[in-house]
Design a protein around this motif. Sequence first.
Motif, mmCIF file in Angstrom:
data_model
loop_
_atom_site.group_PDB
_atom_site.id
_atom_site.type_symbol
_atom_site.label_atom_id
_atom_site.label_comp_id
_atom_site.label_asym_id
_atom_site.label_seq_id
_atom_site.Cartn_x
_atom_site.Cartn_y
_atom_site.Cartn_z
ATOM 1 N N PRO A 21 2.909 -0.415 -8.292
ATOM 2 C CA PRO A 21 1.532 -0.913 -8.140
ATOM 3 C C PRO A 21 1.409 -2.422 -8.361
ATOM 4 O O PRO A 21 0.546 -3.067 -7.776
ATOM 5 C CB PRO A 21 0.734 -0.127 -9.189
ATOM 6 C CG PRO A 21 1.717 0.555 -10.052
ATOM 7 C CD PRO A 21 3.003 0.635 -9.314
ATOM 8 N N ALA A 51 1.079 -5.038 -5.444
ATOM 9 C CA ALA A 51 -0.173 -5.238 -4.714
ATOM 10 C C ALA A 51 -1.072 -6.252 -5.400
ATOM 11 O O ALA A 51 -2.033 -6.728 -4.810
ATOM 12 C CB ALA A 51 -0.911 -3.907 -4.566
ATOM 13 N N VAL A 52 -0.768 -6.596 -6.652
ATOM 14 C CA VAL A 52 -1.711 -7.407 -7.431
ATOM 15 C C VAL A 52 -1.678 -8.882 -7.029
ATOM 16 O O VAL A 52 -2.699 -9.463 -6.666
ATOM 17 C CB VAL A 52 -1.432 -7.252 -8.943
ATOM 18 C CG1 VAL A 52 -2.328 -8.194 -9.731
ATOM 19 C CG2 VAL A 52 -1.661 -5.820 -9.379
ATOM 20 N N GLN A 64 0.822 -1.209 0.000
ATOM 21 C CA GLN A 64 0.000 0.000 0.000
ATOM 22 C C GLN A 64 0.861 1.265 0.000
ATOM 23 O O GLN A 64 0.562 2.234 -0.690
ATOM 24 C CB GLN A 64 -0.950 0.040 1.193
ATOM 25 C CG GLN A 64 -1.962 1.155 1.023
ATOM 26 C CD GLN A 64 -2.812 1.412 2.249
ATOM 27 O OE1 GLN A 64 -2.673 0.761 3.280
ATOM 28 N NE2 GLN A 64 -3.714 2.368 2.132
ATOM 29 N N ILE A 105 2.337 1.990 -3.419
ATOM 30 C CA ILE A 105 1.354 1.868 -4.488
ATOM 31 C C ILE A 105 1.657 2.813 -5.652
ATOM 32 O O ILE A 105 1.325 2.524 -6.793
ATOM 33 C CB ILE A 105 -0.056 2.088 -3.912
ATOM 34 C CG1 ILE A 105 -1.083 1.322 -4.702
ATOM 35 C CG2 ILE A 105 -0.432 3.554 -3.839
ATOM 36 C CD1 ILE A 105 -2.352 1.093 -3.955
ATOM 37 N N TRP A 106 2.322 3.940 -5.371
ATOM 38 C CA TRP A 106 2.633 4.872 -6.453
ATOM 39 C C TRP A 106 3.873 4.438 -7.216
ATOM 40 O O TRP A 106 3.991 4.679 -8.407
ATOM 41 C CB TRP A 106 2.811 6.292 -5.915
ATOM 42 C CG TRP A 106 1.572 6.788 -5.241
ATOM 43 C CD1 TRP A 106 1.245 6.647 -3.914
ATOM 44 C CD2 TRP A 106 0.461 7.444 -5.836
ATOM 45 N NE1 TRP A 106 0.012 7.183 -3.669
ATOM 46 C CE2 TRP A 106 -0.504 7.689 -4.825
ATOM 47 C CE3 TRP A 106 0.163 7.857 -7.148
ATOM 48 C CZ2 TRP A 106 -1.715 8.312 -5.074
ATOM 49 C CZ3 TRP A 106 -1.048 8.495 -7.383
ATOM 50 C CH2 TRP A 106 -1.968 8.714 -6.360
#
Lengths: 320, 299
Positions: free
Chosen positions: B265, B268-269, B258, B261-262
Amino acid sequence: MSRFIAWRLLQGLLVLFIMSFVIYALIGLMPGDPIDLMISSDPNMTAADAARLRSLYGLDLPIYERYLNWISTALSGDLGYSRLFGQPVLQALFPALINSVMLLGLAFTISVCVAIPLGTLAASRPRSFLDYSVNLAAFAGISIPSFWLALMLIIIFAVFLGWLPAGGIAPQNANIIETLKYMILPATTLSVVSIGSHIRYVRAAMIEVLRQDYIRTAKAKGAKNTRIIWKHALRNAMIPVVTILALDFGYLFSGALVTETIYSWPGMGKLIFDSVMGNDFNLALVALLFATALTLTGNLLADICYAWLDPRIVIGQEPS
Amino acid sequence: MTHNSPLSLAICRFRKHQLAIASLFLLLTMILMVLFAPLFERFLGVDANAIDLFNRMGQPSAAHLLGTDELGRDVLARLLYGGRISLATGLIAACIAASIGTVVGLFAGYFGGKLDALLMRFTDGVIALPLLPLLIVLAAIDLVKLGVPETIAQSENISFYRIILIVALVGWTTVARLVRGATLSFKEREFVMAAIGVGATHLHIMFRHILPNLISPVIVAVTLSVGNVILLESVLSFLGLGIQPPMPSWGNMLTNAQELIWQAPLLAVFPGLMIFITVICFNFLGDGLQDAFDPKAEF
């Protein structure tokens, strides 16, 4: 009926009372205590000072005595001061409650508005392609981890597309569109997770009702299929559904904890998480009790709805 | 195929449930893969715990099929080891919870009366609690204050046992209600009367005569709850209260994702996708078993 409600209220209060002790004891078992917090902010404090402070504040008493002290002051209206917010506990709690009601209200409305038509459609054509697709979607909804869905939505709509904010709440004086922009992602997350189970309830209740004799009678006298489903069947299927929805609404308050935390939505769930993590003992205790009370109220409402919507059910006697 | 026993009938009905069959195979494959995680590690030439700071948040490549995380560790290898923890937590906690529920339900249903009322009011009370906040408090409590020796409370695997215990402590209620209901109806049946007649003890009747009749609904309930437990474990681990790093679990692999995330990304998947697939498979499987064991529930 009123006897039944009174009996259930009494039961709920009893559970709440027991839980207040359990939660008090559990919070006492969390790492650290208020004196540890004082030590960490005052390097000059000696071990003797700490011991003196502990006995001054009654922290060396056995757990039940501390609990009695707490509950007697709490019942007289003094719930203490929140360490994180620097405010009396209730003043920190109320804005969070309002924020939660706003968000959960929206999510719940979306969920119900999607689930009732979809569940009914699926039930009216069992084993059709539509039924299978709706069922599959419902399974996906109940199986998706809410925090992951939240992360994925943030990645798509905030990181890549940049359409919506990744979290937080609109400032006080923002207009309605701005306010909604902050609510879209958390509300979608919450509703996707609950739509799945809601669809399954609606579908199961409809299937049960469609088997009844009065549906056959309606068919026999030549009523149109749409009329049978949306008028005769749906009304009756709503009885169990409304009950479960009332139950669910109580749970949503605590279930929103993860979603609120990820989107930093300042509601009850985030408040509970922050206060437990931040050693804000007073706030954590009251917030947890509040969440318990809300869940219990949801349960009570579910029972009352059930009795009120279905006159065939006779309650009022003591439960056997 | 001739159906001469209830079991073969059930198997036949189960085989019609294609999603459940597919889920079963997928889950078995997954379990085999995480069991042989070290083998995969060697085969892929990676190490789940090898930190490579020159290769942080790497894109998927031939060397690292799913890329690397914020410390340069191989994501695929960590997914396999994380799967061990997540699946083990789900299966073990669901079984413990079901055992508690079965015992509570058997006693309540069989003895009835005051004991039944007491146990069932207690069950109602537990059901009425806000689950997630309670789990968070339970996960946050200090074991030393409970009197657990410090060496155990600080040991590396304690977070694994702790999460199993607390999830089992709150997860037994569904099975308890189910078993109680079924016990109530079975205890009036002739075979129980016969057992009482020949002088069997209460425990013998409960566990040897009544329990075997309840196995199929309990199995369905356990299967469905494994998915729930995995979800709960991943939520708690995600919040930093479940499985503690460096031990990977699908939940705690998402914790740092999290914050990143920038930048990354993609991190996180995959863990979330694994949770999603596993949970939905257990739910399909449970649904299929339910249809197979209980033809009356057919629509």
